[in-house]
Design a protein around this motif. Structure first.
Motif, mmCIF file in Angstrom:
data_model
loop_
_atom_site.group_PDB
_atom_site.id
_atom_site.type_symbol
_atom_site.label_atom_id
_atom_site.label_comp_id
_atom_site.label_asym_id
_atom_site.label_seq_id
_atom_site.Cartn_x
_atom_site.Cartn_y
_atom_site.Cartn_z
ATOM 1 N N SER A 160 -31.493 47.771 23.148
ATOM 2 C CA SER A 160 -32.716 48.526 23.377
ATOM 3 C C SER A 160 -32.334 49.983 23.610
ATOM 4 O O SER A 160 -31.264 50.288 24.131
ATOM 5 C CB SER A 160 -33.481 47.958 24.572
ATOM 6 N N GLN B 68 -37.239 48.691 15.154
ATOM 7 C CA GLN B 68 -38.270 48.217 16.073
ATOM 8 C C GLN B 68 -38.274 46.689 16.106
ATOM 9 O O GLN B 68 -38.304 46.045 15.060
ATOM 10 C CB GLN B 68 -39.651 48.701 15.623
ATOM 11 N N GLN C 236 -40.566 47.334 20.586
ATOM 12 C CA GLN C 236 -39.672 48.210 21.327
ATOM 13 C C GLN C 236 -38.643 48.844 20.405
ATOM 14 O O GLN C 236 -38.224 48.234 19.414
ATOM 15 C CB GLN C 236 -38.941 47.417 22.425
ATOM 16 N N TYR D 240 -34.963 50.048 19.254
ATOM 17 C CA TYR D 240 -33.566 49.641 19.425
ATOM 18 C C TYR D 240 -32.649 50.658 18.752
ATOM 19 O O TYR D 240 -33.048 51.346 17.806
ATOM 20 C CB TYR D 240 -33.323 48.258 18.824
ATOM 21 N N CYS E 68 -35.364 43.324 12.796
ATOM 22 C CA CYS E 68 -35.641 44.599 13.477
ATOM 23 C C CYS E 68 -36.170 45.561 12.427
ATOM 24 O O CYS E 68 -35.398 46.099 11.622
ATOM 25 C CB CYS E 68 -34.360 45.130 14.142
ATOM 26 N N GLN F 148 -36.783 46.543 28.685
ATOM 27 C CA GLN F 148 -37.148 47.105 27.384
ATOM 28 C C GLN F 148 -37.745 48.498 27.518
ATOM 29 O O GLN F 148 -38.549 48.935 26.696
ATOM 30 C CB GLN F 148 -38.130 46.188 26.642
ATOM 31 N N GLN G 298 -31.414 41.908 25.430
ATOM 32 C CA GLN G 298 -31.646 43.281 24.986
ATOM 33 C C GLN G 298 -30.399 43.980 24.457
ATOM 34 O O GLN G 298 -30.501 45.065 23.875
ATOM 35 C CB GLN G 298 -32.231 44.104 26.145
#
Length: 507
Positions: free
Chosen positions: A381, A344, A348, A350, A304, A62, A244
């Motif tokens: 990611s 997000q 993290q 994306y 997300c 990530q 990911q």
């Protein structure tokens, strides 16, 4: 150069955290928790090594490296590339954004000795609570291509935090970059992101209707879904082992046939959004880019957050090339479009991409029927966007229809099957051309990642061409060129007559 720069940055951070990190890997007595337990060197196959107390574990992925102890001890290391140059004020904003991503419920304040340490470092302290005490730091170096940034964070229980400081320093000071493998090089912008992968053929488990190539070890699902005995839809979804990267083609949960509202349909008591006879949704025709935008908002935005558009483009050139090859039915209206975005998840960033084709058939008297012809894309990611794109294109390019299955469906129409094969092959080649455009933008996206995390967006004065950074969250941005003041509003009205509208862009 990467190894030397990273080592120097880490040593600078160690000076802040309060230790030298020069003890040997095994047996060196170090103050605080971990010294009595002994130390071990972790050599990670992704290309780094560091020392950790026995009983700790290392998690890489990530876009960051995390070392975790059994009593909630935490050490984070995250490299970033940020567009433009950093100074102390802007670096503080980036630091606060990243710190809030890791611990969103924490309040971040200035240390007693001030925000800045050294010439190119800033730091922050989380207010003590009953669970954890945290300290974060950010070191940057300005280059002609932007700012190279290293973000560091440590956390521990308040009662033991002071005794842990030498342990944190030793972990950070022991960090070494050993190598960059081919897969990492592809993710960072150089080389083939698929060079280190092996592929295997996956076959539709529902009807043995089609097959694709997917990376070995990835989880692949999908197949054919039938409705009302005459309708069928297909999909495949492939996900990397760490979750990911996800690529998709088709979606059996999204209708592929629609009917536009008309006077005849409305007179029968139907309204837009309802189901017409046979379970066909009633919706006005959506050009492909509108369909793609709505799909991402409804299906990706739920999991997300902080969705931000990087591109929303019609692709009439794609339609024109298909038409020149005779793949489109004369009289139908075809559209193609693509969207790219960031979001997000799990703290993290994306990157996502979606391509869609829609078309409408001529009105036969009752209403216009229109269809979803193609939908596929990926979500990855941020540092693995090229990998997601490359795996998607490999899967699409390797798609094979089972001729026996197709013959059974079409009662032996071999000519139709051959036309479909030619269409898929030509469409794939067009997508490969468009992929080169996207890959040039993924490098740009990697540089913008810091802006996304720190809550900034890029705006341009269309009269001068000058680019600025503004706080994100507004629908419209304005500049007063006399006072050089930028303002954001949610409605399309300028704050005063002195302001003119700016364009929000990630060109």
């Amino acid at each position: 150069m990467l190894k030397i720069a990273m080592w120097g940055m880490l040593m600078t951070a160690c000076a802040f955290f309060g230790g030298s990190g020069n003890d040997s890997a095994e047996g060196g007595s170090q103050g605080g928790q971990g010294g009595s337990q002994g130390w071990m060197r972790h050599q990670d196959p992704s290309g780094f090594e560091l020392e950790i107390p026995r009983g700790w574990r290392v998690i890489a992925g990530q876009g960051r490296i995390a070392a975790e102890g059994p009593n909630m001890e935490r050490v984070f290391i995250m490299p970033l590339q940020i567009e433009g140059q950093l100074d102390g004020r802007r670096a503080q904003g980036v630091l606060m954004g990243l710190s809030s991503q890791l611990w969103p419920r924490q309040k971040w304040v200035m240390p007693r000795s001030g925000w800045q340490f050294g010439t190119n470092g800033v730091r922050a302290v989380g207010l003590d609570d009953s669970t954890l005490r945290e300290t974060t730091a950010l070191w940057w170096a300005n280059t002609p291509r932007g700012a190279t940034v290293f973000f560091y964070a440590v956390a521990g229980q308040p009662a033991s935090y002071q005794s842990l400081e030498p342990v944190f320093a030793r972990v950070l000071g022991s960090f070494r970059v050993t190598h960059v493998n081919q897969q990492q090089a592809g993710a960072m912008g150089g080389g083939d992101p698929l060079a280190s992968m092996q592929f295997q053929r996956w076959v539709d488990p529902t009807e043995n209707a089609f097959s694709i190539e997917a990376p070995a070890g990835w989880r692949v699902s999908g197949g054919i879904k039938r409705e009302r005995m005459i309708g069928r839809r297909s999909e495949f979804v492939a996900q990397s082992p760490d979750g990911q990267v996800t690529v998709r083609s088709g979606d059996v949960n999204v209708p592929d046939t629609y009917i536009e509202p008309s006077q005849t349909i409305m007179s029968l008591g139907y309204r837009e959004g309802q189901m017409y006879s046979g379970g066909i949704p009633i919706y006005r025709f959506m050009p492909a880019v509108v369909f793609a935008t709505n799909y991402v908002q409804m299906n990706v935005g739920r999991n997300c957050g902080n969705l931000q558009w990087l591109a929303q483009r019609d692709r009439p050139d794609y339609v024109q090339q298909l038409a020149r090859q005779g793949f489109l039915v004369q009289g139908n209206h075809y559209t193609a479009g693509e969207v790219a975005f960031t979001c997000q998840a799990g703290g993290q960033p994306y990157v996502g991409y979606l391509f869609v084709e829609t078309y409408a058939a001529p009105d036969m008297g009752v209403a216009t029927m229109w269809y979803l012809k193609a939908i596929y894309g990926f979500l990855a990611s941020a540092n693995r966007a090229k990998e997601g794109d490359a795996v998607l294109q490999r899967a699409i390019g390797s798609f094979q229809l089972n001729p026996q299955w197709w013959a059974a469906q079409r009662q032996g129409e071999a000519r139709t099957a051959e036309d479909l094969r030619r269409y898929n092959e030509f469409s794939y080649n067009l997508q490969k051309q468009m992929q080169n455009e996207r890959w040039a933008s993924w490098d740009r996206i990697a540089e913008q990642r810091g802006d996304v995390l720190s809550g900034q967006t890029r705006v341009v004065d269309p009269q001068t061409g000058q680019a600025y950074k503004a706080q994100s969250g507004s629908n419209y941005y304005w500049i007063d060129p006399t006072r050089n003041v930028i303002a954001g509003t949610n409605l399309p009205y300028q704050p005063t007559w002195d302001f003119r509208e700016m364009v929000q862009t990630y060109r």
